[in-house]
Design a protein around this motif. Sequence first.
Motif, mmCIF file in Angstrom:
data_model
loop_
_atom_site.group_PDB
_atom_site.id
_atom_site.type_symbol
_atom_site.label_atom_id
_atom_site.label_comp_id
_atom_site.label_asym_id
_atom_site.label_seq_id
_atom_site.Cartn_x
_atom_site.Cartn_y
_atom_site.Cartn_z
ATOM 1 N N UNK A 236 0.833 -1.216 0.000
ATOM 2 C CA UNK A 236 0.000 0.000 0.000
ATOM 3 C C UNK A 236 0.860 1.255 0.000
ATOM 4 N N UNK A 237 1.973 1.228 0.708
ATOM 5 C CA UNK A 237 2.848 2.405 0.721
ATOM 6 C C UNK A 237 3.549 2.593 -0.624
ATOM 7 N N UNK A 238 3.897 1.488 -1.298
ATOM 8 C CA UNK A 238 4.568 1.596 -2.594
ATOM 9 C C UNK A 238 3.643 2.129 -3.671
ATOM 10 N N UNK A 239 2.375 1.712 -3.649
ATOM 11 C CA UNK A 239 1.437 2.080 -4.702
ATOM 12 C C UNK A 239 0.481 3.193 -4.271
ATOM 13 N N UNK A 240 0.743 3.808 -3.121
ATOM 14 C CA UNK A 240 -0.062 4.950 -2.696
ATOM 15 C C UNK A 240 -1.504 4.606 -2.390
ATOM 16 N N UNK A 241 -1.746 3.461 -1.753
ATOM 17 C CA UNK A 241 -3.101 3.024 -1.436
ATOM 18 C C UNK A 241 -3.427 3.404 0.001
ATOM 19 N N UNK A 242 -4.590 4.012 0.194
ATOM 20 C CA UNK A 242 -5.050 4.419 1.520
ATOM 21 C C UNK A 242 -5.771 3.249 2.184
ATOM 22 N N UNK A 243 -5.600 3.093 3.508
ATOM 23 C CA UNK A 243 -6.308 2.085 4.296
ATOM 24 C C UNK A 243 -7.296 2.808 5.209
ATOM 25 N N UNK A 244 -8.523 2.297 5.262
ATOM 26 C CA UNK A 244 -9.566 2.928 6.071
ATOM 27 C C UNK A 244 -10.276 1.881 6.898
ATOM 28 N N UNK A 245 -10.718 2.286 8.090
ATOM 29 C CA UNK A 245 -11.583 1.432 8.896
ATOM 30 C C UNK A 245 -12.880 2.173 9.157
ATOM 31 N N UNK A 246 -13.623 1.771 10.164
ATOM 32 C CA UNK A 246 -14.904 2.411 10.406
ATOM 33 C C UNK A 246 -14.810 3.801 10.986
ATOM 34 N N UNK A 247 -13.595 4.263 11.355
ATOM 35 C CA UNK A 247 -13.464 5.553 12.017
ATOM 36 C C UNK A 247 -12.655 6.570 11.225
ATOM 37 N N UNK A 248 -11.528 6.162 10.614
ATOM 38 C CA UNK A 248 -10.651 7.144 9.999
ATOM 39 C C UNK A 248 -9.885 6.526 8.842
ATOM 40 N N UNK A 249 -9.117 7.381 8.157
ATOM 41 C CA UNK A 249 -8.263 6.972 7.044
ATOM 42 C C UNK A 249 -6.812 6.928 7.509
ATOM 43 N N UNK A 250 -6.050 5.983 6.951
ATOM 44 C CA UNK A 250 -4.631 5.859 7.256
ATOM 45 C C UNK A 250 -3.845 5.880 5.948
ATOM 46 N N UNK A 251 -2.781 6.636 5.939
ATOM 47 C CA UNK A 251 -1.885 6.679 4.788
ATOM 48 C C UNK A 251 -0.613 5.923 5.161
ATOM 49 N N UNK A 252 -0.382 4.730 4.610
ATOM 50 C CA UNK A 252 0.823 3.967 4.964
ATOM 51 C C UNK A 252 2.119 4.673 4.617
ATOM 52 N N UNK A 253 2.053 5.699 3.751
ATOM 53 C CA UNK A 253 3.260 6.457 3.410
ATOM 54 C C UNK A 253 3.650 7.435 4.513
ATOM 55 N N UNK A 254 2.678 7.799 5.368
ATOM 56 C CA UNK A 254 2.938 8.747 6.452
ATOM 57 C C UNK A 254 3.488 8.007 7.665
ATOM 58 N N UNK A 255 4.488 8.572 8.320
ATOM 59 C CA UNK A 255 5.184 7.873 9.407
ATOM 60 C C UNK A 255 4.240 7.533 10.549
ATOM 61 N N UNK A 256 3.472 8.505 11.040
ATOM 62 C CA UNK A 256 2.640 8.269 12.213
ATOM 63 C C UNK A 256 1.506 7.288 11.887
ATOM 64 N N UNK A 257 0.920 7.379 10.684
ATOM 65 C CA UNK A 257 -0.118 6.421 10.305
ATOM 66 C C UNK A 257 0.462 5.013 10.188
ATOM 67 N N UNK A 258 1.672 4.922 9.632
ATOM 68 C CA UNK A 258 2.313 3.610 9.504
ATOM 69 C C UNK A 258 2.594 3.022 10.897
ATOM 70 N N UNK A 259 2.963 3.875 11.844
ATOM 71 C CA UNK A 259 3.212 3.423 13.208
ATOM 72 C C UNK A 259 1.934 2.877 13.841
ATOM 73 N N UNK A 260 0.812 3.598 13.668
ATOM 74 C CA UNK A 260 -0.459 3.143 14.227
ATOM 75 C C UNK A 260 -0.904 1.830 13.594
#
Length: 422
Positions: A236-260
Amino acid sequence: MISPLLANIYLHYVLDLWAQRWRQREATGDMIIVRYADDVVVRFEHEGDARRFLDAMRARLDEFAQSLHPDKTRLIEFGRFAAVDRNKRGLSKPETFAFLGFTFICGKSRRGRFQLQRRYAQPFRAVLTSGSRPSGVQSSLRVCAPILDKPGAPPSGSTELQYSLVDRAVRLGWPPDRVVVIDEDLGKSGNGQVERGGFQRLIAEIGFGNAGLVVSLDASRLARNNRDWHQLLELCSLFGVIIADGERLYDPCAYHDRLLLGLSGIMSEAELHQIRIRLHQGERQKAARGELRIPLPGGLTYNRSGQIVFNPDEEVQARLRLIFDKFRELQTARRVMRYLRTHDLRVPVRPLRGPAPHELVWRDATIAHVHHILHNPAYAGAYVYGRRRINAIRQGPGSHRATSKVAIDDWEVCIKDAHPGY
């Protein structure tokens, strides 16, 4: 992310350790407790233990300003003899209960025997193949559509929440006609020990650049092991894919989102490990007392009271005694096998495949059958638990669990003269 971790630590000291002490000191029969987050299922052998534990549990939670849910907390009659006992009293069939997305039912097999059945709330996965760039998506994303994937079991009664994931993708800007359901992994665990075609398809769609968003009711349910989870995060980080759950969006390319996301995967695998430990804890304790019903070879069986006795078939008993007598005379298993083949004598075998009960069959004598009879400690009257353990190295993709023998000194339970032997 930290809140569920602290809640589990809190309940471990408030409930888990206390329940273990109560079981050791107060329980008069078998007791098994399974907790996942704030959902608890406790199984008792005696109704009196269940009622006393419920009262003690309420008092325990009151000490910490906590309480049981009035609608979800109930005592039910459940198990092998529940339907028969309730029928004798003129009552309806046993109640069901829901836990971790499954509804557990006292059912019957095709032969009319008791069978624990469970119904699975059908999960869904949707793949959006291609389309225009949705509004609100970062400019670094490719012009592609999201993938909704949820192989894990949803919370009980959450069918509407599952389908609301499609609405969530639509609200994020993707057209509804791009949503396609994928259910190849229905009923399969995400622990990495089984082959999941749906998850592989998800990985392939991301790798081909056909995805822009991965949506799940709980992001960590996409994989229950860190190997698959971090593979998904890396792609997801290589191809710029966003991950989402029932509450928020996560960007695997962003450090803090990847940490969570990494912490979420670690907690998901740890929760699965804790569930497995609690499920097997009661089994081990029962085996230590010699009360666990283990698979028996063809020469032994269980009577109505649950005790291990000789197979009532006299031909089976005579054939096994002949094998042991010939082994003492001929000294080797191969010679015993040749003797049986020369005289056209078959051996009784109970194949342990499929659900119980396992029927006894007669097979031509082979060296493996003779070795199994001569090496089985049950024929010597010993109750043994832990003769084999799972060998992950020999485990092949999509195959049955591979096991390896355990040395006699390392058997978890070995009770000699526990039942009649040959």
